[in-house]
Design a protein around this motif. Structure first.
Motif, PDB file in Angstrom:
ATOM      1  N   MET A  57       0.848  -1.196   0.000  1.00 26.62           N
ATOM      2  CA  MET A  57       0.000   0.000   0.000  1.00 26.62           C
ATOM      3  C   MET A  57       0.876   1.235   0.000  1.00 26.62           C
ATOM      4  SD  MET A  57      -2.921   1.173   2.750  1.00 26.62           S
ATOM      5  CE  MET A  57      -1.740   1.355   4.073  1.00 26.62           C
ATOM      6  N   MET A  58       0.511   2.232  -0.796  1.00 27.15           N
ATOM      7  CA  MET A  58       1.246   3.479  -0.825  1.00 27.15           C
ATOM      8  C   MET A  58       1.064   4.213   0.496  1.00 27.15           C
ATOM      9  SD  MET A  58       0.247   4.745  -4.671  1.00 27.15           S
ATOM     10  CE  MET A  58       1.389   6.109  -4.691  1.00 27.15           C
ATOM     11  N   LYS A  59       2.141   4.862   0.958  1.00 30.19           N
ATOM     12  CA  LYS A  59       2.051   5.607   2.200  1.00 30.19           C
ATOM     13  C   LYS A  59       1.169   6.830   2.019  1.00 30.19           C
ATOM     14  CE  LYS A  59       6.570   4.190   3.952  1.00 30.19           C
ATOM     15  NZ  LYS A  59       7.902   4.659   4.418  1.00 30.19           N
ATOM     16  N   PRO A  60       0.371   7.189   3.051  1.00 28.30           N
ATOM     17  CA  PRO A  60      -0.459   8.390   2.949  1.00 28.30           C
ATOM     18  C   PRO A  60       0.392   9.628   2.698  1.00 28.30           C
ATOM     19  CG  PRO A  60      -1.094   7.050   4.842  1.00 28.30           C
ATOM     20  CD  PRO A  60       0.180   6.463   4.313  1.00 28.30           C
ATOM     21  N   VAL A  61      -0.153  10.553   1.937  1.00 30.91           N
ATOM     22  CA  VAL A  61       0.560  11.777   1.625  1.00 30.91           C
ATOM     23  C   VAL A  61       0.173  12.845   2.635  1.00 30.91           C
ATOM     24  CG1 VAL A  61       0.917  13.580  -0.093  1.00 30.91           C
ATOM     25  CG2 VAL A  61       0.613  11.215  -0.814  1.00 30.91           C
ATOM     26  N   LEU A  62       1.169  13.477   3.243  1.00 33.27           N
ATOM     27  CA  LEU A  62       0.904  14.587   4.155  1.00 33.27           C
ATOM     28  C   LEU A  62       0.920  15.866   3.331  1.00 33.27           C
ATOM     29  CD1 LEU A  62       0.426  15.480   7.081  1.00 33.27           C
ATOM     30  CD2 LEU A  62       2.911  15.708   7.322  1.00 33.27           C
ATOM     31  N   ARG A  63      -0.259  16.339   2.962  1.00 32.42           N
ATOM     32  CA  ARG A  63      -0.343  17.486   2.052  1.00 32.42           C
ATOM     33  C   ARG A  63      -0.488  18.816   2.776  1.00 32.42           C
ATOM     34  NH1 ARG A  63      -4.345  13.895  -0.498  1.00 32.42           N
ATOM     35  NH2 ARG A  63      -3.413  12.858  -2.308  1.00 32.42           N
ATOM     36  N   VAL A  64      -0.951  18.799   4.019  1.00 31.79           N
ATOM     37  CA  VAL A  64      -1.258  20.044   4.732  1.00 31.79           C
ATOM     38  C   VAL A  64      -0.225  20.301   5.812  1.00 31.79           C
ATOM     39  CG1 VAL A  64      -2.952  21.294   6.122  1.00 31.79           C
ATOM     40  CG2 VAL A  64      -3.716  19.778   4.283  1.00 31.79           C
ATOM     41  N   ASP A  65       0.391  21.476   5.756  1.00 36.95           N
ATOM     42  CA  ASP A  65       1.303  21.938   6.796  1.00 36.95           C
ATOM     43  C   ASP A  65       0.584  23.038   7.569  1.00 36.95           C
ATOM     44  OD1 ASP A  65       3.289  22.919   8.395  1.00 36.95           O
ATOM     45  OD2 ASP A  65       4.673  23.438   6.775  1.00 36.95           O
ATOM     46  N   GLY A  66       0.186  22.702   8.808  1.00 39.53           N
ATOM     47  CA  GLY A  66      -0.590  23.643   9.611  1.00 39.53           C
ATOM     48  C   GLY A  66       0.236  24.517  10.521  1.00 39.53           C
ATOM     49  N   ALA A  67       1.561  24.532  10.363  1.00 38.66           N
ATOM     50  CA  ALA A  67       2.412  25.345  11.231  1.00 38.66           C
ATOM     51  C   ALA A  67       2.034  26.822  11.121  1.00 38.66           C
ATOM     52  CB  ALA A  67       3.879  25.146  10.863  1.00 38.66           C
ATOM     53  N   GLY A  68       1.665  27.411  12.242  1.00 32.23           N
ATOM     54  CA  GLY A  68       1.310  28.825  12.265  1.00 32.23           C
ATOM     55  C   GLY A  68      -0.087  29.136  11.800  1.00 32.23           C
ATOM     56  N   ALA A  69      -0.822  28.118  11.364  1.00 26.75           N
ATOM     57  CA  ALA A  69      -2.179  28.333  10.851  1.00 26.75           C
ATOM     58  C   ALA A  69      -3.201  28.192  11.963  1.00 26.75           C
ATOM     59  CB  ALA A  69      -2.481  27.340   9.736  1.00 26.75           C
ATOM     60  N   THR A  70      -4.380  28.727  11.738  1.00 35.00           N
ATOM     61  CA  THR A  70      -5.471  28.575  12.690  1.00 35.00           C
ATOM     62  C   THR A  70      -6.702  28.049  11.979  1.00 35.00           C
ATOM     63  OG1 THR A  70      -7.032  29.735  14.144  1.00 35.00           O
ATOM     64  CG2 THR A  70      -5.996  31.043  12.401  1.00 35.00           C
ATOM     65  N   PRO A  71      -7.324  26.971  12.495  1.00 34.33           N
ATOM     66  CA  PRO A  71      -8.538  26.438  11.867  1.00 34.33           C
ATOM     67  C   PRO A  71      -9.795  27.170  12.301  1.00 34.33           C
ATOM     68  CG  PRO A  71      -7.898  25.049  13.693  1.00 34.33           C
ATOM     69  CD  PRO A  71      -6.838  26.111  13.586  1.00 34.33           C
ATOM     70  N   CYS A  72      -9.645  28.140  13.187  1.00 36.28           N
ATOM     71  CA  CYS A  72     -10.811  28.888  13.684  1.00 36.28           C
ATOM     72  C   CYS A  72     -10.879  30.299  13.106  1.00 36.28           C
ATOM     73  CB  CYS A  72     -10.764  28.975  15.215  1.00 36.28           C
ATOM     74  SG  CYS A  72     -10.836  27.382  16.052  1.00 36.28           S
ATOM     75  N   GLY A  73      -9.722  30.916  12.914  1.00 35.77           N
ATOM     76  CA  GLY A  73      -9.695  32.290  12.447  1.00 35.77           C
ATOM     77  C   GLY A  73      -9.997  32.411  10.969  1.00 35.77           C
ATOM     78  N   GLY A  74     -11.009  33.195  10.652  1.00 38.95           N
ATOM     79  CA  GLY A  74     -11.395  33.388   9.265  1.00 38.95           C
ATOM     80  C   GLY A  74     -12.894  33.509   9.149  1.00 38.95           C
ATOM     81  N   THR A  75     -13.374  33.603   7.914  1.00 41.25           N
ATOM     82  CA  THR A  75     -14.807  33.766   7.705  1.00 41.25           C
ATOM     83  C   THR A  75     -15.220  33.197   6.352  1.00 41.25           C
ATOM     84  OG1 THR A  75     -16.609  35.405   7.656  1.00 41.25           O
ATOM     85  CG2 THR A  75     -14.535  36.044   6.640  1.00 41.25           C
ATOM     86  N   PRO A  76     -16.435  32.652   6.246  1.00 38.42           N
ATOM     87  CA  PRO A  76     -16.932  32.232   4.932  1.00 38.42           C
ATOM     88  C   PRO A  76     -17.228  33.471   4.072  1.00 38.42           C
ATOM     89  CG  PRO A  76     -18.107  31.129   6.727  1.00 38.42           C
ATOM     90  CD  PRO A  76     -17.335  32.256   7.345  1.00 38.42           C
ATOM     91  N   VAL A  77     -16.805  33.437   2.829  1.00 37.50           N
ATOM     92  CA  VAL A  77     -17.080  34.512   1.875  1.00 37.50           C
ATOM     93  C   VAL A  77     -17.647  33.894   0.606  1.00 37.50           C
ATOM     94  CG1 VAL A  77     -15.296  36.038   2.799  1.00 37.50           C
ATOM     95  CG2 VAL A  77     -14.723  34.440   0.956  1.00 37.50           C
ATOM     96  N   VAL A  78     -18.447  34.640  -0.103  1.00 33.53           N
ATOM     97  CA  VAL A  78     -19.064  34.135  -1.325  1.00 33.53           C
ATOM     98  C   VAL A  78     -17.985  33.795  -2.347  1.00 33.53           C
ATOM     99  CG1 VAL A  78     -20.599  34.641  -3.258  1.00 33.53           C
ATOM    100  CG2 VAL A  78     -21.194  35.421  -0.960  1.00 33.53           C
ATOM    101  N   ASP A  79     -18.066  32.588  -2.877  1.00 31.80           N
ATOM    102  CA  ASP A  79     -17.192  32.139  -3.963  1.00 31.80           C
ATOM    103  C   ASP A  79     -18.011  32.270  -5.235  1.00 31.80           C
ATOM    104  OD1 ASP A  79     -15.857  30.620  -5.911  1.00 31.80           O
ATOM    105  OD2 ASP A  79     -14.991  29.282  -4.417  1.00 31.80           O
ATOM    106  N   TRP A  80     -17.820  33.362  -5.959  1.00 31.48           N
ATOM    107  CA  TRP A  80     -18.731  33.688  -7.055  1.00 31.48           C
ATOM    108  C   TRP A  80     -18.743  32.656  -8.181  1.00 31.48           C
ATOM    109  CZ3 TRP A  80     -22.701  36.504  -6.410  1.00 31.48           C
ATOM    110  CH2 TRP A  80     -22.680  37.532  -5.452  1.00 31.48           C
TER     111      TRP A  80
END
Length: 298
Positions: free
Chosen positions: A1-24
């Protein structure tokens, strides 16, 4: 089995800060298809178009979305030839939700956020179903401090996938042409517009209920969002409804792990393996080897 790919580097990121905005572009695409379906669907209804719609919707979601996009492209739970890989992903594009890079981006950022100690309701699906569908169909999340997403080169640099990512909405045109030649405008309206709407709305509806409180055996420790299983919906959701299993064992090509948990996506994969068309099929890791997993039945 292929090893899972770690695609997301969350260093310094916040999963709470932000807001939904219209994607036109997304809002126009989904809104236009919904409006067309509601207006033209009844006008162009025929039983042949409706039967075709049911069959095409099920097969594209099963083969393209569940097997191709989700279990193969995102989680790499099996390997296959490049020809078959591209065919599966193309069928996934025909579903009409998003392109191959887009589906990785939507899934991996959401999965990263859900596995943090806390995340925004946009990712946690904690608001009402109406609010959540509005967000997922017409909005995107604008992070204050976004994580870094890196798609592996074998996907990101593939010219065919780059082409699909640029033209994924236009891939409905060849299909619409074929449907028109077979059944006229009723087949186009129901085989393209209605199918894409039901596929997209259905995807996000199941996603909503799978990430709210329900039946669950496994707890992924320190994760803010705990997925649930939805009993009785295995055939309807291609096996994706066993989402508590999937959060616990994302490396597994089989999602319906226990007796009675129907998993049509696994039936497709196991059939392809029997035919020698796929290999290195992923299986669940031993729970005893997982420090982050709690079995509530133990």
């Amino acid at each position: 089995m292929m090893k899972p790919v770690l695609r997301v580097d969350g260093a310094g990121a916040t999963p709470c800060g932000g807001t939904p905005v219209v994607d036109w572009p997304k809002a126009i695409w989904n809104g236009g298809l919904i409006a067309t379906t509601l207006i033209a669907g009844p006008v162009f209804f025929t039983w042949s178009a409706f039967v075709m719609f049911l069959g095409l919707t099920y097969l594209t979601l099963l083969i393209g979305h569940s097997v191709g996009m989700h279990r193969m492209l995102i989680h790499r739970t099996f390997q296959c030839s490049k020809v078959l890989e591209r065919a599966l992903i193309y069928i996934g594009v025909i579903v009409g939700v998003v392109g191959p890079f887009g589906i990785i981006r939507v899934h991996d950022l959401r999965d990263w956020a859900q596995r943090q100690p806390k995340c925004h309701d946009f990712f946690a699906h904690r608001r009402s179903l109406a609010r959540d569908l509005t967000w997922q169909l017409f909005y995107r999340f604008r992070f204050d401090r976004p994580p870094r997403l890196t798609i592996e080169a074998r996907i990101a640099d593939d010219p065919f996938y780059r082409f699909l990512e640029t033209t994924w909405r236009w891939q409905q045109v060849p299909l619409a042409t074929g449907l028109y030649l077979i059944g006229g405008w009723p087949w186009v309206v129901w085989g393209v517009c209605a199918r894409v709407v039901v596929s997209t709305v259905g995807h996000w509806t199941i996603t909503y209920f799978c990430h709210n409180p329900g039946e669950r055996r496994w707890i992924v420790q320190d994760a803010y969002v705990q997925a649930s299983n939805l009993p009785g919906l295995g055939m309807l959701t291609y096996g994706e409804c066993w989402h508590n299993n999937h959060h616990a064992f994302p490396e597994s090509a089989r999602i319906g792990l226990e007796a009675g948990q129907q998993d049509p996506g696994w039936l497709v994969i196991s059939t392809l393996r029997h035919l020698g068309l796929v290999w290195d099929v992923g299986e669940p890791r031993l729970p005893s080897a997982r420090e982050d997993l709690l079995d509530q039945t133990a």
